[in-house]
Motif scaffolding. Sequence first.
Motif, PDB file in Angstrom:
ATOM      1  N   VAL A 341      39.037  43.424  34.491  1.00  0.00           N
ATOM      2  CA  VAL A 341      39.036  42.298  35.413  1.00  0.00           C
ATOM      3  C   VAL A 341      40.458  41.776  35.646  1.00  0.00           C
ATOM      4  O   VAL A 341      40.767  41.276  36.734  1.00  0.00           O
ATOM      5  N   MET A 342      41.336  41.904  34.660  1.00  0.00           N
ATOM      6  CA  MET A 342      42.726  41.507  34.893  1.00  0.00           C
ATOM      7  C   MET A 342      43.384  42.413  35.933  1.00  0.00           C
ATOM      8  O   MET A 342      44.202  41.966  36.736  1.00  0.00           O
ATOM      9  N   THR A 343      43.004  43.679  35.949  1.00  0.00           N
ATOM     10  CA  THR A 343      43.491  44.598  36.990  1.00  0.00           C
ATOM     11  C   THR A 343      43.010  44.139  38.361  1.00  0.00           C
ATOM     12  O   THR A 343      43.769  44.130  39.339  1.00  0.00           O
ATOM     13  N   LEU A 344      41.733  43.736  38.444  1.00  0.00           N
ATOM     14  CA  LEU A 344      41.175  43.262  39.712  1.00  0.00           C
ATOM     15  C   LEU A 344      41.832  41.965  40.163  1.00  0.00           C
ATOM     16  O   LEU A 344      42.142  41.788  41.349  1.00  0.00           O
ATOM     17  N   ILE A 345      42.045  41.043  39.225  1.00  0.00           N
ATOM     18  CA  ILE A 345      42.661  39.761  39.573  1.00  0.00           C
ATOM     19  C   ILE A 345      44.074  39.977  40.092  1.00  0.00           C
ATOM     20  O   ILE A 345      44.496  39.367  41.082  1.00  0.00           O
TER      21      ILE A 345
END
Length: 357
Positions: A341-345
Amino acid sequence: MSECGREILKQRNIPLPQMDLFPTGSQYISSYLEHLERYLQDSGKCQIHLNCEVLSIGRSSFLKREHINSSKRKGATFRALIYNSAENKERFIEDVQFLVDCSGTWNQPNHAGIGGIPALGETRMISSGLIRQHIPNKERDAKLFLGKTVALIGSGASAITSLNALSSMANQGEDVEVVWIVRRGGEPYSRVADDPLPQRDLLYSKGNEISRGNHQVLGGRVKVSYLQCANVLEFQEKELGAGKKVSISLSIQISNCGFRPNTSIWDELQVHQCYASSGPMKLAAALLSAGGGGGDCLSQSSHGPETLCSPEPGFFVLGMKSYGRSSAFLLKIGHEQVRDVMTLIDKQAKEIVQTGG
């Protein structure tokens, strides 16, 4: 423990917890999570608000039904209604660009009645404390159970762990009589061949022994009666084949029937939920195609960043809550979800900047 978490402990000269231990929740907090919390507080980049409950989440400027499948929602911020129990006050947290729900399912136990709805009187009995819905704490709860007749409802790992806790209490004081009630017939536990988790196999083996009438496995101070009965809270006078009936006088009940996510806090967001598990749809579909989360949970891996996306841009559900009503979630999956999710954010934040949002 995550790789990042282990590295932080090393940087702060804190001994790593032993890998061959089986910590309780409170031990996990004190030996690991509290150190990470202090690291985050000291970093100056993180604010941790304690004693707070999120009551509701919405978009700052759009209603749920507005701009469906529209890029307009991507640039709009979130606002969250928060209740602080220490101050007994509500307030808003506003202008939030990304929101991640990791609130789990522990505070949302399943009902014990047939079909998943409350049994007659169940809600009232929970409110009055006659039904407890979590594993007993042997130090804190001993007075509630010692010398009592206890109904234990459930056939999962929590149920046999509750029996162990009651046994531990009884060995330090008065006897405990337990009526263990399950819905299905046969042995309650399916053991894993060559189980890599010896403690799990020990629990399941003990549970199956008890179901066969071998009560001595809990020692002399706990008497266990094993009862298969579909209507688990209305069993005090039920026919048990050939016209036989049972009538039991109970002091207190423990309901270990699993947990479900509280999705009401994002009722005002455009979140696609699974009709069966109540988890986010993309991840639920991935889990279903991989076997529904069945089999040995240790063999799982994360299903990738895209399965964490929902129709609501910038909103993500991680952790136990992301699995809906499934109990197959593991902490290692949560660590992988956080990285995903940090990659997506990071990607979505760059898109917002580029579009002037």
